[in-house]
Scaffold this motif. Structure first.
Motif, PDB file in Angstrom:
ATOM      1  N   PHE A  19      15.301  -6.170 -34.455  1.00  0.00           N
ATOM      2  CA  PHE A  19      15.353  -5.270 -35.443  1.00  0.00           C
ATOM      3  C   PHE A  19      15.471  -3.907 -34.789  1.00  0.00           C
ATOM      4  CE2 PHE A  19      14.633  -2.645 -39.314  1.00  0.00           C
ATOM      5  CZ  PHE A  19      15.591  -3.029 -39.738  1.00  0.00           C
ATOM      6  N   LEU A  20      14.287  -3.355 -34.375  1.00  0.00           N
ATOM      7  CA  LEU A  20      14.018  -2.125 -33.969  1.00  0.00           C
ATOM      8  C   LEU A  20      15.064  -1.695 -32.778  1.00  0.00           C
ATOM      9  CD1 LEU A  20      10.359  -1.508 -34.339  1.00  0.00           C
ATOM     10  CD2 LEU A  20      11.977  -0.747 -35.764  1.00  0.00           C
ATOM     11  N   LEU A  21      15.464  -2.755 -31.817  1.00  0.00           N
ATOM     12  CA  LEU A  21      16.255  -2.460 -30.835  1.00  0.00           C
ATOM     13  C   LEU A  21      17.651  -1.983 -31.399  1.00  0.00           C
ATOM     14  CD1 LEU A  21      17.306  -2.803 -28.071  1.00  0.00           C
ATOM     15  CD2 LEU A  21      17.802  -5.229 -28.351  1.00  0.00           C
ATOM     16  N   TRP A  71      24.363  -2.379 -25.538  1.00  0.00           N
ATOM     17  CA  TRP A  71      23.203  -2.894 -26.090  1.00  0.00           C
ATOM     18  C   TRP A  71      23.408  -3.295 -27.423  1.00  0.00           C
ATOM     19  CZ3 TRP A  71      18.404  -4.532 -24.524  1.00  0.00           C
ATOM     20  CH2 TRP A  71      17.928  -4.171 -23.314  1.00  0.00           C
ATOM     21  N   LEU A  72      24.204  -2.551 -28.234  1.00  0.00           N
ATOM     22  CA  LEU A  72      24.292  -2.711 -29.649  1.00  0.00           C
ATOM     23  C   LEU A  72      25.326  -4.159 -29.806  1.00  0.00           C
ATOM     24  CD1 LEU A  72      23.942  -1.635 -32.399  1.00  0.00           C
ATOM     25  CD2 LEU A  72      26.023  -0.465 -32.145  1.00  0.00           C
ATOM     26  N   ILE A  73      26.216  -4.453 -28.832  1.00  0.00           N
ATOM     27  CA  ILE A  73      27.054  -5.538 -28.821  1.00  0.00           C
ATOM     28  C   ILE A  73      26.332  -6.630 -28.298  1.00  0.00           C
ATOM     29  CG2 ILE A  73      29.012  -6.429 -28.040  1.00  0.00           C
ATOM     30  CD1 ILE A  73      30.269  -3.353 -27.953  1.00  0.00           C
ATOM     31  N   THR A  74      25.749  -6.406 -27.188  1.00  0.00           N
ATOM     32  CA  THR A  74      25.280  -7.789 -26.429  1.00  0.00           C
ATOM     33  C   THR A  74      23.545  -8.160 -26.785  1.00  0.00           C
ATOM     34  OG1 THR A  74      24.440  -6.367 -24.308  1.00  0.00           O
ATOM     35  CG2 THR A  74      26.823  -7.357 -24.743  1.00  0.00           C
ATOM     36  N   GLY A  75      22.805  -6.804 -26.948  1.00  0.00           N
ATOM     37  CA  GLY A  75      21.489  -7.200 -27.285  1.00  0.00           C
ATOM     38  C   GLY A  75      20.721  -7.030 -26.244  1.00  0.00           C
ATOM     39  N   ASN A  76      21.303  -6.975 -25.003  1.00  0.00           N
ATOM     40  CA  ASN A  76      20.588  -7.116 -23.862  1.00  0.00           C
ATOM     41  C   ASN A  76      20.928  -6.012 -22.810  1.00  0.00           C
ATOM     42  OD1 ASN A  76      22.999  -8.432 -22.334  1.00  0.00           O
ATOM     43  ND2 ASN A  76      22.294 -10.154 -23.494  1.00  0.00           N
ATOM     44  N   ASN A  77      20.680  -6.103 -21.412  1.00  0.00           N
ATOM     45  CA  ASN A  77      20.900  -5.360 -20.582  1.00  0.00           C
ATOM     46  C   ASN A  77      22.009  -5.879 -19.606  1.00  0.00           C
ATOM     47  OD1 ASN A  77      19.326  -7.295 -19.146  1.00  0.00           O
ATOM     48  ND2 ASN A  77      18.293  -6.078 -17.921  1.00  0.00           N
ATOM     49  N   SER A  78      22.991  -6.837 -19.928  1.00  0.00           N
ATOM     50  CA  SER A  78      23.775  -7.609 -18.959  1.00  0.00           C
ATOM     51  C   SER A  78      25.319  -6.753 -18.788  1.00  0.00           C
ATOM     52  CB  SER A  78      24.338  -8.893 -19.859  1.00  0.00           C
ATOM     53  OG  SER A  78      24.945  -8.315 -21.178  1.00  0.00           O
ATOM     54  N   LEU A  79      25.284  -5.395 -19.319  1.00  0.00           N
ATOM     55  CA  LEU A  79      26.359  -4.490 -19.199  1.00  0.00           C
ATOM     56  C   LEU A  79      26.673  -4.600 -17.681  1.00  0.00           C
ATOM     57  CD1 LEU A  79      28.672  -2.589 -20.496  1.00  0.00           C
ATOM     58  CD2 LEU A  79      27.069  -0.774 -20.121  1.00  0.00           C
ATOM     59  N   GLY A  80      25.697  -4.096 -16.907  1.00  0.00           N
ATOM     60  CA  GLY A  80      25.823  -3.792 -15.489  1.00  0.00           C
ATOM     61  C   GLY A  80      26.235  -4.976 -14.792  1.00  0.00           C
TER      62      GLY A  80
END
Length: 486
Positions: free
Chosen positions: A292-294, A116-125
Motif C-alpha cells: 500500500f505505501l509503495l 513501479w506504479l504499473i508493475t509494483g516491482n523493479n522489472s522495468l530495467g
C-alpha cells in the motif's frame, strides 16, 4: 520598491518555498549518498547543513532581496549587476547547461515511477531497452515543454502538491520507522554505533561529496519568480529558511531511518534508481500494509518528479532568455511566442538533452544510464554554485552600492570569508566529482565514464562560446542590411 501593486497574480512565499523544495531535494536524494558513503553520510549531512546549506540558502536570500527588479535572468542578473556583463553571460549559460543533466535525470525518474506504479516491482530495467528508455525520456521532456505553453499556473499547483506530499511522505517514513522499532522491528545496519558514523576519508569519499552538494542545491532557481511575489524583499528570506529547515530534516532523519531498513554495508546495486521504492515497500510489509505505501509513494513520486520537470524546464529556459547582455546572445534566442514563452530556449534545451540521451545510450543498461546521469549532476551543479557565491562576495564588497532588506552576516569581513569558503568548497567538489563512481578503477567501464564526464562537461559548458560568435554575425548582417537600405 517593496511591493508590486500592479501584479494580478502573486506567488506567496510558502509556494515559492515548495517550488524551490521540489527542485532541491527529494526522498531519492538521501539514497544516493547512503550508497556512496554508508552510514557515515549522516556526519557528512550534518556538516553540509551547517557549513554549506545554511550559508548557501542565506546568500541566495540576500541576493534575492537585493535584486527584486523586473528582470527575469535570476542568478545571471545578480552576477551581471554585481560584476560584469561577460560574467553575467557565462553565469546564464553555465547555469542553464548545468540544469540539463538534471532535466534528463528527472524525466528518467518519471518513467521509473510509472514503472513501479504499473508493475509494483523493479522489472522495468529488464522489460525495456536502452533505446525505448531514452525515447520515452525525450518524449516526456517535449510533452512538458508543450504543456508549459498552455497551462500558465499548472507548475505552481504541481509544485505545491508534489513538494508538500513528498515532505509529508518523508515525515511519515520517519514516524513509521520509529513505530516499527518500538513494535519489534530490527535495525538492518550493524554495527549501529558511534564509530559507524565516523567517515573514512579517502579519494572515494571526497569524490562523492559533490553529489551531496547537488542534492541540496537549486535555491536560486526560483529567482526569476521573485518579480511575481507581493513583497519579495520581506518574504523571500522566509521561503529560504523554510527550505533549509525541510532540507535538514529530510537529510539527517531520513538517512537514519533508511539505515534501519537497509544494511548500509551491503546495499542493492540499483539503490540509486529503485531505493526509495524498496524503502516504502519494506516499511509497508513490516507494519502489515503490504504494498500500500509503495503505491502511495509511487503516485507522490510521479507528481513530485513531474513538478520538478515543469519548474526546471521553465526556470532554466528563462535564464538564457532573460536580461543577458545582447552583445553575447543572438536576438532570436530571446524571441517569445504568442504565450510569452522563450521558444528557442526550449528548442536548445531539447537539443542538448537529446545529446545527453545519446551519450548515455552507450552504457550497458538502464541502471548504468540512471547512475551516470545522476553522477554528472555532481560535477556541473557545484560549478554552477560558484557563481552564486561570486555574486554574494561582489555584493558584500560593494555594500555602499547595493542595499538589501535582508543581510546575511552583518560583519562584512566574516561574510566575505564565508562566501569565499563556499566558493572554494564548491569548486573542489566539482573537480573531484569527475572521478567515476559505481565502477571499479582500471576497468573499461571506468575509462568510458571518465571520458564521458569530460566530454559532456566540455560540450555543455563549451557550447556557450558559440552564442557570442552568432551574436556578432547577426550584428554584422544587420549592419549590412541597414547600409543597403540607405
Amino acid at each position: 520598491m517593496d511591493s508590486l501593486p500592479n501584479k494580478k497574480h502573486y506567488i506567496s512565499w510558502p509556494i515559492i518555498a515548495f517550488l524551490d523544495f521540489v527542485t532541491i531535494i527529494g526522498f531519492d536524494d538521501i539514497l544516493y549518498p547512503l550508497q556512496n558513503q554508508g552510514l557515515s553520510v549522516v556526519f557528512t549531512w550534518i556538516f553540509m547543513v551547517v557549513a554549506f546549506v545554511i550559508p548557501y540558502e542565506m546568500s541566495v536570500s540576500q541576493l534575492g532581496a537585493t535584486f527584486t527588479d523586473k528582470e527575469e535572468g535570476g542568478l545571471s542578473s545578480w552576477v551581471r549587476h554585481s560584476t560584469t556583463d561577460t560574467l553575467g553571460y557565462w553565469t546564464a549559460w553555465m547555469y542553464w547547461a548545468a540544469s540539463l543533466p538534471y532535466i534528463v535525470d528527472v524525466a528518467n525518474s518519471v518513467i521509473i515511477s510509472f514503472g513501479w506504479l504499473i508493475t509494483g516491482n523493479n522489472s522495468l530495467g529488464k522489460q525495456m531497452s536502452n533505446f525505448t528508455f531514452g525515447l520515452l525520456t525525450f518524449i516526456i521532456i517535449l510533452i512538458f515543454i508543450l504543456l508549459q505553453n498552455f497551462f500558465k499556473h499548472s507548475m505552481e499547483v504541481m509544485a505545491t502538491i508534489g513538494g508538500g506530499a513528498m515532505f509529508l511522505m518523508t515525515v511519515l517514513f520517519v514516524v513509521m520507522t520509529v513505530y516499527s522499532l518500538t513494535h519489534g522491528g530490527q535495525i538492518a545496519t550493524q554495527p549501529f554505533n558511534l564509530s559507524s558514523f565516523v567517515p573514512h576519508l579517502s579519494l572515494q569519499y571526497f569524490s562523492t561529496t559533490g553529489l551531496l552538494m547537488f542534492a541540496v542545491c537549486g535555491a536560486e532557481l526560483v529567482a526569476p519568480y521573485l518579480i511575481r511575489m507581493r513583497n519579495p524583499k520581506k518574504d523571500f528570506p522566509k521561503a529560504m529558511w523554510l527550505v533549509a529547515l525541510m532540507t535538514a530534516f529530510l537529510t539527517v532523519f531520513g538517512t537514519l531511518s533508511l539505515a534501519i531498513f537497509f544494511n548500509a554495508n551491503d546495499l542493492p546495486h540499483d539503490l540509486k534508481m529503485n531505493g526509495s521504492y524498496y524503502a516504502f515497500q519494506l516499511l509497508g510489509q513490516q507494519i502489515g500494509l503490504g504494498n500500500f505505501l509503495l503505491y502511495i509513494f509511487s503516485i507522490v513520486q510521479a507528481i513530485y518528479m513531474m513538478a520538478q520537470l515543469a519548474v526546471l524546464l521553465d526556470a532554466a529556459s528563462w535564464v538564457i532568455a532573460g536580461d543577458t547582455a545582447a552583445s553575447f546572445m543572438p536576438q532570436w534566442m530571446s524571441k517569445r511566442n504568442k504565450n510569452g514563452r522563450p521558444l528557442n530556449s526550449y528548442l536548445l534545451t531539447s537539443g542538448l538533452c537529446l545529446f545527453l540521451l545519446l551519450m548515455s545510450g552507450t552504457l550497458p543498461d538502464i541502471n548504468s544510464i540512471f547512475n551516470w546521469l545522476l553522477n554528472l549532476n555532481g560535477i556541473v551543479f557545484p560549478f554552477k554554485n560558484c557563481w552564486v557565491f561570486l555574486a554574494f562576495i561582489a555584493v558584500r564588497l560593494q555594500a555602499d552600492k547595493f542595499n538589501s532588506s535582508f543581510v546575511f552576516i552583518k560583519n562584512k569581513a566574516v561574510a566575505i570569508a564565508v562566501g569565499s569558503w563556499c566558493f572554494v568548497f564548491s569548486f573542489l567538489c566539482a573537480l573531484m566529482s569527475f572521478i567515476p563512481q559505481d565502477v571499479k578503477f582500471g576497468t573499461a567501464a571506468y575509462a568510458q565514464q571518465l571520458l564521458m564526464n569530460l566530454f559532456s562537461v566540455f560540450v555543455l559548458f563549451g557550447a556557450g562560446l558559440i552564442m557570442p560568435f552568432l551574436a556578432r554575425l547577426e550584428k554584422r548582417k544587420q549592419a549590412k542590411m541597414s547600409q543597403l537600405l540607405k
